[in-house]
Design a protein around this motif. Structure first.
Motif, mmCIF file in Angstrom:
data_model
loop_
_atom_site.group_PDB
_atom_site.id
_atom_site.type_symbol
_atom_site.label_atom_id
_atom_site.label_comp_id
_atom_site.label_asym_id
_atom_site.label_seq_id
_atom_site.Cartn_x
_atom_site.Cartn_y
_atom_site.Cartn_z
ATOM 1 N N GLN A 1 0.357 5.140 -8.160
ATOM 2 C CA GLN A 1 0.677 3.811 -8.666
ATOM 3 C C GLN A 1 1.359 2.878 -7.960
ATOM 4 O O GLN A 1 0.718 1.897 -7.376
ATOM 5 C CB GLN A 1 1.301 4.042 -10.071
ATOM 6 C CG GLN A 1 1.604 2.670 -10.660
ATOM 7 C CD GLN A 1 0.418 2.091 -11.008
ATOM 8 O OE1 GLN A 1 -0.824 2.700 -11.575
ATOM 9 N NE2 GLN A 1 0.431 0.648 -11.295
ATOM 10 N N VAL B 1 -6.070 5.690 -8.490
ATOM 11 C CA VAL B 1 -6.283 4.284 -7.531
ATOM 12 C C VAL B 1 -7.328 3.215 -7.737
ATOM 13 O O VAL B 1 -7.681 2.367 -7.011
ATOM 14 C CB VAL B 1 -6.059 4.341 -6.102
ATOM 15 C CG1 VAL B 1 -4.815 4.987 -5.620
ATOM 16 C CG2 VAL B 1 -7.081 5.384 -5.721
ATOM 17 N N ASP B 2 -8.050 3.706 -9.033
ATOM 18 C CA ASP B 2 -9.183 2.793 -9.550
ATOM 19 C C ASP B 2 -10.218 2.838 -8.250
ATOM 20 O O ASP B 2 -10.846 1.767 -8.042
ATOM 21 C CB ASP B 2 -8.695 1.381 -9.550
ATOM 22 C CG ASP B 2 -7.830 1.149 -10.775
ATOM 23 O OD1 ASP B 2 -7.058 0.352 -10.662
ATOM 24 O OD2 ASP B 2 -7.697 2.492 -11.613
ATOM 25 N N SER B 3 -10.408 3.908 -7.598
ATOM 26 C CA SER B 3 -11.663 4.162 -6.599
ATOM 27 C C SER B 3 -12.744 4.416 -7.467
ATOM 28 O O SER B 3 -12.635 5.387 -8.352
ATOM 29 C CB SER B 3 -11.172 4.767 -5.340
ATOM 30 O OG SER B 3 -12.590 5.066 -4.713
ATOM 31 N N SER C 1 -10.739 -3.502 1.166
ATOM 32 C CA SER C 1 -10.346 -2.411 0.853
ATOM 33 C C SER C 1 -10.268 -1.374 1.980
ATOM 34 O O SER C 1 -10.799 -1.451 3.135
ATOM 35 C CB SER C 1 -11.694 -1.906 -0.119
ATOM 36 O OG SER C 1 -12.829 -1.644 0.855
ATOM 37 N N LYS D 1 -1.039 1.888 -5.057
ATOM 38 C CA LYS D 1 -1.990 0.779 -5.576
ATOM 39 C C LYS D 1 -1.132 -0.592 -5.633
ATOM 40 O O LYS D 1 -1.842 -1.412 -5.216
ATOM 41 C CB LYS D 1 -2.344 1.482 -7.051
ATOM 42 C CG LYS D 1 -3.760 0.489 -7.423
ATOM 43 C CD LYS D 1 -4.118 1.136 -8.699
ATOM 44 C CE LYS D 1 -3.404 0.803 -9.999
ATOM 45 N NZ LYS D 1 -4.339 1.195 -11.110
ATOM 46 N N GLU D 2 -0.236 -0.564 -5.961
ATOM 47 C CA GLU D 2 0.780 -1.799 -6.033
ATOM 48 C C GLU D 2 0.911 -2.271 -4.656
ATOM 49 O O GLU D 2 0.724 -3.523 -4.247
ATOM 50 C CB GLU D 2 1.982 -1.650 -7.127
ATOM 51 C CG GLU D 2 1.709 -1.704 -8.433
ATOM 52 C CD GLU D 2 2.953 -0.777 -9.203
ATOM 53 O OE1 GLU D 2 2.682 -0.297 -10.367
ATOM 54 O OE2 GLU D 2 3.879 -0.806 -8.552
ATOM 55 N N GLU E 1 -15.513 -1.928 4.413
ATOM 56 C CA GLU E 1 -14.108 -1.231 4.352
ATOM 57 C C GLU E 1 -13.779 -0.470 5.347
ATOM 58 O O GLU E 1 -14.402 0.030 6.375
ATOM 59 C CB GLU E 1 -14.612 -0.086 3.238
ATOM 60 C CG GLU E 1 -13.403 0.594 2.616
ATOM 61 C CD GLU E 1 -13.592 1.447 1.313
ATOM 62 O OE1 GLU E 1 -13.639 2.737 1.389
ATOM 63 O OE2 GLU E 1 -13.863 0.706 0.562
ATOM 64 N N ARG F 1 -7.304 -3.057 -1.581
ATOM 65 C CA ARG F 1 -7.466 -2.342 -2.782
ATOM 66 C C ARG F 1 -7.732 -0.842 -2.039
ATOM 67 O O ARG F 1 -8.368 -0.832 -0.920
ATOM 68 C CB ARG F 1 -8.614 -2.515 -3.713
ATOM 69 C CG ARG F 1 -9.948 -2.587 -3.546
ATOM 70 C CD ARG F 1 -10.964 -2.857 -4.438
ATOM 71 N NE ARG F 1 -12.141 -3.184 -3.852
ATOM 72 C CZ ARG F 1 -13.077 -1.906 -3.453
ATOM 73 N NH1 ARG F 1 -12.705 -0.840 -3.553
ATOM 74 N NH2 ARG F 1 -14.323 -2.405 -2.937
ATOM 75 N N ILE F 2 -7.563 0.339 -2.659
ATOM 76 C CA ILE F 2 -7.897 1.582 -2.022
ATOM 77 C C ILE F 2 -9.417 1.804 -2.355
ATOM 78 O O ILE F 2 -9.980 1.655 -3.596
ATOM 79 C CB ILE F 2 -7.126 2.881 -2.693
ATOM 80 C CG1 ILE F 2 -5.625 2.626 -2.419
ATOM 81 C CG2 ILE F 2 -7.460 4.245 -1.992
ATOM 82 C CD1 ILE F 2 -5.178 2.553 -0.971
ATOM 83 N N ALA G 1 -0.769 -1.836 -2.203
ATOM 84 C CA ALA G 1 -2.153 -2.188 -1.460
ATOM 85 C C ALA G 1 -2.307 -3.613 -2.079
ATOM 86 O O ALA G 1 -2.705 -4.685 -1.379
ATOM 87 C CB ALA G 1 -3.004 -1.374 -1.895
ATOM 88 N N HIS G 2 -2.198 -3.639 -3.271
ATOM 89 C CA HIS G 2 -2.432 -4.947 -4.075
ATOM 90 C C HIS G 2 -1.662 -6.100 -3.438
ATOM 91 O O HIS G 2 -2.102 -7.179 -3.251
ATOM 92 C CB HIS G 2 -2.078 -4.743 -5.604
ATOM 93 C CG HIS G 2 -2.546 -5.962 -6.396
ATOM 94 N ND1 HIS G 2 -3.950 -6.328 -6.457
ATOM 95 C CD2 HIS G 2 -2.032 -6.989 -7.103
ATOM 96 C CE1 HIS G 2 -3.975 -7.363 -7.264
ATOM 97 N NE2 HIS G 2 -2.901 -7.754 -7.673
#
Ligand code: LRH
Ligand code: MN
Length: 404
Positions: free
Chosen positions: A87, A143-145, A73, A90-91, A29, A99-100, A93-94
């Motif tokens: 959000q 951010v789903d981290s 990441s 996140k998008e 990372e 990903r974060i 980054a995707h």
């Protein structure tokens, strides 16, 4: 790829494909703050094209992932990377294939924290610090981290300035409140550092203190080893072995140093030390250590005089070299030498792996991943550095780095 490595591995019944697969699955990372302007207390030099916003830092990180294939990441630092629409982040980054990753709170830059935050004698200041951690937990969820990576700058500068036992008790109580707010599956990594910016005592000065705190908190709390945070002469590989044995090794902040917390490119000064660290991890992995499979490998560096994206690629390259050499250690021969108390026999087993030029193997791993074998040539050829230097002319540094 030199058949020399392939043959020696074959002799030991190791298929080259398994080593290459391990290399390709070993992810690192990168830190958002490593792409922005940074420096020392003496000067922060502006680098042409240096990232100024989180989106530019992510775009630069995507370049590192594009040429290395192993950096999906990016760790963020709050408030340096504070945004109002996570959000959208996140998008974005995707859309870059990223990903974060770890969320790093910052309790070292507000005036209120002059004498500490989570261990401060004033309850209101502790509450302020706890509230910041809760905010970071919410950002991580957004951010789903699944990692909060906590470093505390605090301590004292003079004997008598504060009760060291009461600071410890206040710190634990604050961490217990924060730990209680962690959702299932999210880890709190507790980083330690033996000094700076505190110069008499640091509340989290060493691995033992972080481990004790983690064990008092619960299984979602683990220790983060920043390779630049130890007194000279410290055997970091042994600390890693001990934390693995306690199953509390949460992750690393890789960098290198000659003197103090220099935050230089990982493996640039002490490549053998980095190899010994990975040797402990691979040794534990081979023995089925449960912890070895969930280590967060992260870089934490500041590139004061060198090109930041190339420096990050160089760091990933150096870390991959150390890991791959550790993969090539003949574990059976090592065990045998150890059981026979063959001191130098065991050492030479490690030396044989360490002295193996694994760069052709890494080039092969990239080629089989559909990448250019040479990440530096690939980045050069992209012309990205020149392009952003043209585009990012306005110096509006948001790196948050002191003085930047
Ligand atoms: C402290 C540290 C910490 C980060 C900072 C950028 O020295 O290692 O991990 O928050 O650097
Ligand atoms: Mn660090």
């Amino acid at each position: 790829m030199s058949s020399e490595i392939e043959n020696s591995l074959q002799e030991r019944g190791i298929a080259i494909a398994s080593v290459i697969a391990a290399i390709q699955h070993f992810t690192i990372e990168t830190p958002s703050w490593g792409y922005g302007d940074s420096g020392t207390r003496f000067k922060v030099f502006h680098w042409p094209g240096a990232a100024r916003t989180l989106r530019e830092k992510l775009a630069d990180a995507a370049q590192v992932n594009a040429v290395t294939g192993v950096c999906p990441s990016v760790a963020i630092h709050i408030p340096w990377d504070l945004e109002d629409d996570w959000q959208a982040v996140k998008e974005y980054a995707h859309s870059l294939g990223l990903r974060i990753g770890a969320v790093n709170p910052n309790l070292f830059q507000e005036d209120a924290y002059r004498l500490g935050s989570l261990s401060h004698i004033n309850k209101s200041v502790r509450r302020r610090g706890i509230a910041h951690l809760i905010e970071c937990i919410k950002i991580a969820q957004a951010v789903d981290s699944d990692i909060i990576s906590l470093w505390l700058a605090e301590g004292t500068n003079y004997p008598g300035q504060d009760s060291l036992r009461q600071r410890r008790q206040r710190l634990l109580a604050s961490l217990q409140e924060i730990y209680a707010a962690l959702p299932t599956g999210m880890r709190l990594l507790i980083e330690y550092k033996f000094f700076e910016p505190a110069f008499y005592s640091t509340d989290l000065p060493d691995w033992g203190t972080s481990l004790q705190m983690a064990q008092k908190l619960g299984t979602q709390a683990e220790v983060l080893v920043d390779t630049g945070h130890h007194p000279q002469g410290t055997n970091i590989a042994q600390i890693v072995a001990q934390l693995l044995d306690e199953e509390r090794l949460g992750g690393f902040h890789f960098n290198d140093r000659k003197y103090a917390d220099d935050d230089l490119i990982a493996g640039s000064l002490n490549p053998f030390e980095l190899f010994c660290i990975f040797n402990e991890i691979v040794d534990a992995t081979v023995e089925g250590n449960a912890n070895a499979g969930r280590i967060a490998y992260m870089i934490d560096q500041s590139h004061n005089i060198e090109p930041k994206i190339e420096a990050m690629i160089q760091s990933v390259y150096n870390i991959q070299i150390a890991y791959t050499k550790a993969l090539l250690v003949d574990r059976a021969a090592l065990r045998q030498a150890q059981e026979e108390n063959s001191v130098l026999g065991a050492y030479r087993v490690l030396q044989a792996a360490y002295e193996t030029d694994v760069r052709p193997l890494l080039d092969e791993a990239r080629t089989r991943q559909g990448l250019h074998p040479d990440p530096f040539a690939a980045f050069e050829a992209s012309g990205y550095a020149g392009r952003v230097a043209q585009e990012r002319t306005e110096i509006v540094s948001a790196s948050g780095y002191p003085g930047a």
